[in-house]
Design an enzyme around this catalytic site. Structure first.
Site, mmCIF file in Angstrom:
data_model
loop_
_atom_site.group_PDB
_atom_site.id
_atom_site.type_symbol
_atom_site.label_atom_id
_atom_site.label_comp_id
_atom_site.label_asym_id
_atom_site.label_seq_id
_atom_site.Cartn_x
_atom_site.Cartn_y
_atom_site.Cartn_z
ATOM 1 N N ALA A 65 0.870 -1.178 0.000
ATOM 2 C CA ALA A 65 0.000 0.000 0.000
ATOM 3 C C ALA A 65 0.907 1.230 0.000
ATOM 4 O O ALA A 65 2.049 1.162 0.460
ATOM 5 C CB ALA A 65 -0.884 -0.020 1.229
ATOM 6 N N GLY A 109 0.589 -5.066 0.891
ATOM 7 C CA GLY A 109 -0.639 -5.118 0.079
ATOM 8 C C GLY A 109 -0.394 -5.703 -1.303
ATOM 9 O O GLY A 109 -1.324 -6.243 -1.914
ATOM 10 N N GLU A 112 -0.603 -9.331 -0.791
ATOM 11 C CA GLU A 112 -2.011 -9.638 -0.507
ATOM 12 C C GLU A 112 -2.857 -9.565 -1.781
ATOM 13 O O GLU A 112 -3.760 -10.372 -1.990
ATOM 14 C CB GLU A 112 -2.525 -8.666 0.566
ATOM 15 C CG GLU A 112 -1.817 -8.904 1.892
ATOM 16 C CD GLU A 112 -2.052 -7.788 2.911
ATOM 17 O OE1 GLU A 112 -1.736 -6.624 2.605
ATOM 18 O OE2 GLU A 112 -2.551 -8.092 3.995
ATOM 19 N N GLU A 132 4.868 -5.292 6.994
ATOM 20 C CA GLU A 132 4.136 -4.235 7.705
ATOM 21 C C GLU A 132 4.641 -4.041 9.124
ATOM 22 O O GLU A 132 4.524 -2.951 9.690
ATOM 23 C CB GLU A 132 2.635 -4.555 7.738
ATOM 24 C CG GLU A 132 1.917 -4.439 6.404
ATOM 25 C CD GLU A 132 1.893 -5.711 5.584
ATOM 26 O OE1 GLU A 132 2.714 -6.627 5.841
ATOM 27 O OE2 GLU A 132 1.045 -5.812 4.684
HETATM 28 N N1 CO8 Z 1 4.611 3.195 -0.689
HETATM 29 C C1 CO8 Z 1 5.006 4.360 -1.233
HETATM 30 N N2 CO8 Z 1 6.136 4.492 -1.962
HETATM 31 C C2 CO8 Z 1 6.908 3.388 -2.132
HETATM 32 C C3 CO8 Z 1 6.550 2.145 -1.578
HETATM 33 C C4 CO8 Z 1 5.336 2.069 -0.829
HETATM 34 N N3 CO8 Z 1 4.893 0.920 -0.298
HETATM 35 N N4 CO8 Z 1 7.513 1.252 -1.905
HETATM 36 C C5 CO8 Z 1 8.432 1.910 -2.632
HETATM 37 N N5 CO8 Z 1 8.073 3.201 -2.770
HETATM 38 C C6 CO8 Z 1 8.788 4.249 -3.483
HETATM 39 C C7 CO8 Z 1 9.996 4.728 -2.715
HETATM 40 O O1 CO8 Z 1 9.626 5.666 -1.717
HETATM 41 C C8 CO8 Z 1 10.850 5.306 -3.801
HETATM 42 O O2 CO8 Z 1 10.345 6.576 -4.132
HETATM 43 P P1 CO8 Z 1 11.399 7.830 -4.332
HETATM 44 O O3 CO8 Z 1 12.240 7.406 -5.500
HETATM 45 O O4 CO8 Z 1 10.482 8.981 -4.626
HETATM 46 O O5 CO8 Z 1 12.166 7.930 -3.077
HETATM 47 C C9 CO8 Z 1 10.558 4.404 -4.981
HETATM 48 O O6 CO8 Z 1 9.324 3.737 -4.687
HETATM 49 C C10 CO8 Z 1 11.623 3.356 -5.206
HETATM 50 O O7 CO8 Z 1 11.792 2.666 -3.991
HETATM 51 P P2 CO8 Z 1 13.217 2.450 -3.283
HETATM 52 O O8 CO8 Z 1 14.136 3.573 -3.620
HETATM 53 O O9 CO8 Z 1 12.994 2.175 -1.845
HETATM 54 O O10 CO8 Z 1 13.713 1.146 -4.066
HETATM 55 P P3 CO8 Z 1 14.699 0.022 -3.530
HETATM 56 O O11 CO8 Z 1 14.981 -0.845 -4.709
HETATM 57 O O12 CO8 Z 1 15.844 0.612 -2.798
HETATM 58 O O13 CO8 Z 1 13.834 -0.832 -2.441
HETATM 59 C C11 CO8 Z 1 11.863 -1.950 -1.635
HETATM 60 C C12 CO8 Z 1 12.713 -1.529 -2.854
HETATM 61 C C13 CO8 Z 1 12.637 -2.967 -0.789
HETATM 62 C C14 CO8 Z 1 10.600 -2.582 -2.173
HETATM 63 C C15 CO8 Z 1 11.542 -0.709 -0.777
HETATM 64 O O14 CO8 Z 1 11.007 0.305 -1.633
HETATM 65 C C16 CO8 Z 1 10.541 -0.948 0.303
HETATM 66 O O15 CO8 Z 1 10.874 -1.515 1.333
HETATM 67 N N6 CO8 Z 1 9.261 -0.511 0.112
HETATM 68 C C17 CO8 Z 1 8.234 -0.583 1.107
HETATM 69 C C18 CO8 Z 1 7.725 -2.002 1.274
HETATM 70 C C19 CO8 Z 1 6.656 -2.058 2.346
HETATM 71 O O16 CO8 Z 1 6.888 -1.775 3.516
HETATM 72 N N7 CO8 Z 1 5.421 -2.451 1.975
HETATM 73 C C20 CO8 Z 1 4.313 -2.558 2.874
HETATM 74 C C21 CO8 Z 1 3.499 -1.300 2.853
HETATM 75 S S1 CO8 Z 1 2.164 -1.295 4.043
HETATM 76 C C22 CO8 Z 1 0.981 -2.265 3.327
HETATM 77 O O17 CO8 Z 1 1.127 -2.725 2.226
HETATM 78 C C23 CO8 Z 1 -0.244 -2.518 4.110
HETATM 79 C C24 CO8 Z 1 -1.310 -3.114 3.202
HETATM 80 C C25 CO8 Z 1 -2.612 -3.353 3.883
HETATM 81 C C26 CO8 Z 1 -3.323 -2.108 4.253
HETATM 82 C C27 CO8 Z 1 -4.731 -2.413 4.511
HETATM 83 C C28 CO8 Z 1 -5.374 -1.331 5.394
HETATM 84 C C29 CO8 Z 1 -6.770 -1.716 5.849
#
Ligand code: CO8
Length: 258
Positions: A65, A109, A112, A132
Site C-alpha cells: 500500500a 498489500g 495480498e 508491515e
Molecule cells: N509506498 C510508497 N512508496 C513506495 C513504496 C510504498 N509501499 N515502496 C516503494 N516506494 C517508493 C519509494 O519511496 C521510492 O520513491 P522515491 O524514489 O520517490 O524515493 C521508490 O518507490 C523506489 O523505492 P526504493 O528507492 O525504496 O527502491 P529500492 O529498490 O531501494 O527498495 C523496496 C525496494 C525494498 C521494495 C523498498 O522500496 C521498500 O521496502 N518498500 C516498502 C515495502 C513495504 O513496507 N510495503 C508494505 C506497505 S504497508 C501495506 O502494504 C499494508 C497493506 C494493507 C493495508 C490495509 C489497510 C486496511
C-alpha cells in the site's frame, strides 16, 4: 476506458492488466485501487473476455500500500472509511479467473493482492513479503489469513513477525505460487495459461473458482457436498454433453458456455 495507473490490453479473450506506477514500485494508492476495481469490473462485464492476467513491472508487482498516502491518517479516518475494505470486496466479486503474474517485489498489500488472484505464476525474480511489522502495523488486506492458509502457520508467522522476504523458489516450495518461470517468459507463460483456460467452458471455469474458494470458507463435509452438487448441476449443460461426447469421439471439444 483509459486509466492513469494501469495499462489494460485485451487480446484473444484475455484481459492483461498491468499495474503502472513505476515511480513508486506500483504502490497501491486510492487511485490505483479504484482504477483496478473498475478495470476488473469492465473485464467481468465484457462477454469477449474469458480470463484476466494481473501483473506489474519487471521490478515490482507492487511494493505494498502507498505509505506516503497512509502515513498521516488517523484511526477515525481509516476505520470510518473502512480503508481498502470495498477495494478488496470488488476484487473478490469477480467471477472470471484472475491469474497473478508476479515479478520483482510483491510486498505487503502487493503480496495480498497477488494472493487475491486465483493463482500466482512467479518469475524467478519474485520476492514476496509482509513487512508491515517494520511500519508499526500488521497486514490489513488479508495477509495474516491468506498467507497462513497458503504456507502454514510457522512460515506465515516468520514472514509477518520478521518482515523477511521469500524468494520465488521458496514460494513455490511453500505452496504460495503454482509455478516459477524465467522472468523473461513470465507474461508469455501467464498468457498461455490464460489461453488454455479461455478454451474451457466458462460454466465449468466459474464452478471451479466457486468450489475451490468455498474450501476456504466452510467445513470439509459442506465443501464436499457443494462440489458434488456443482458436479451434478453441470450435467444440465450442453457443454457437459459436448465435453464427454468429444472425448468419446476422440475430437477436441467445442464449448459454447451453454
Ligand atoms: N509506498 C510508497 N512508496 C513506495 C513504496 C510504498 N509501499 N515502496 C516503494 N516506494 C517508493 C519509494 O519511496 C521510492 O520513491 P522515491 O524514489 O520517490 O524515493 C521508490 O518507490 C523506489 O523505492 P526504493 O528507492 O525504496 O527502491 P529500492 O529498490 O531501494 O527498495 C523496496 C525496494 C525494498 C521494495 C523498498 O522500496 C521498500 O521496502 N518498500 C516498502 C515495502 C513495504 O513496507 N510495503 C508494505 C506497505 S504497508 C501495506 O502494504 C499494508 C497493506 C494493507 C493495508 C490495509 C489497510 C486496511
Amino acid at each position: 476506458m483509459a486509466f492513469e495507473t494501469l495499462i489494460v490490453e485485451v487480446t484473444d479473450h484475455i484481459c492483461l492488466i498491468r499495474l503502472n506506477r513505476p515511480e513508486a514500485l506500483n504502490a497501491l494508492n486510492a487511485q490505483l485501487l479504484g482504477e483496478l476495481g473498475q478495470a476488473l469490473q469492465d473485464a467481468e462485464d465484457n462477454d469477449k473476455i474469458r480470463c484476466i492476467v494481473l501483473t506489474g513491472s519487471e521490478k515490482a508487482f507492487a511494493a505494498g500500500a502507498d505509505i506516503s498516502e497512509m502515513s498521516d491518517k488517523s484511526f477515525v479516518e481509516v476505520f470510518s472509511s473502512d480503508l481498502f475494505g470495498e477495494d478488496a470486496e470488488k476484487i473478490l466479486r469477480i467471477r472470471k479467473p484472475i491469474i497473478g503474474a508476479v515479478a520483482g517485489y510483491a510486498l505487503g498489500g502487493g503480496c495480498e493482492l497477488a494472493m487475491m488472484c486465483d493463482f500466482i505464476i512467479a518469475a524467478d525474480s519474485a520476492k514476496f513479503g509482509q513487512p508491515e511489522i517494520n511500519l508499526g502495523v500488521v497486514a490489513g488486506l488479508g495477509g495474516t489469513q491468506r498467507l497462513t492458509r497458503f504456507v502454514g502457520k510457522s512460515k506465515s508467522m516468520d514472514m509477518h513477525l520478521t518482515g523477511r522476504f521469500m524468494d520465488a523458489e521458496e514460494a513455490e516450495r511453500a505452496g504460495l505460487v503454482s509455478r516459477v518461470v524465467p522472468a523473461k517468459k513470465l507474461i508469455e507463460e501467464a498468457m498461455s495459461a490464460a489461453g488454455k483456460i479461455s478454451r474451457k467452458s466458462a460454466l465449468s471455469v466459474m464452478a471451479v473458482k466457486e468450489a475451490v474458494n468455498r474450501s476456504y470458507e466452510v467445513p470439509l463435509r459442506e465443501g464436499l457436498l457443494f462440489e458434488r452438487r456443482l458436479f451434478h448441476a453441470l450435467f444440465a449443460t450442453e457443454d457437459q454433453k459436448e465435453g464427454m461426447g468429444a472425448f468419446l469421439e476422440k475430437r477436441e471439444a467445442q464449448f459454447r458456455d451453454k
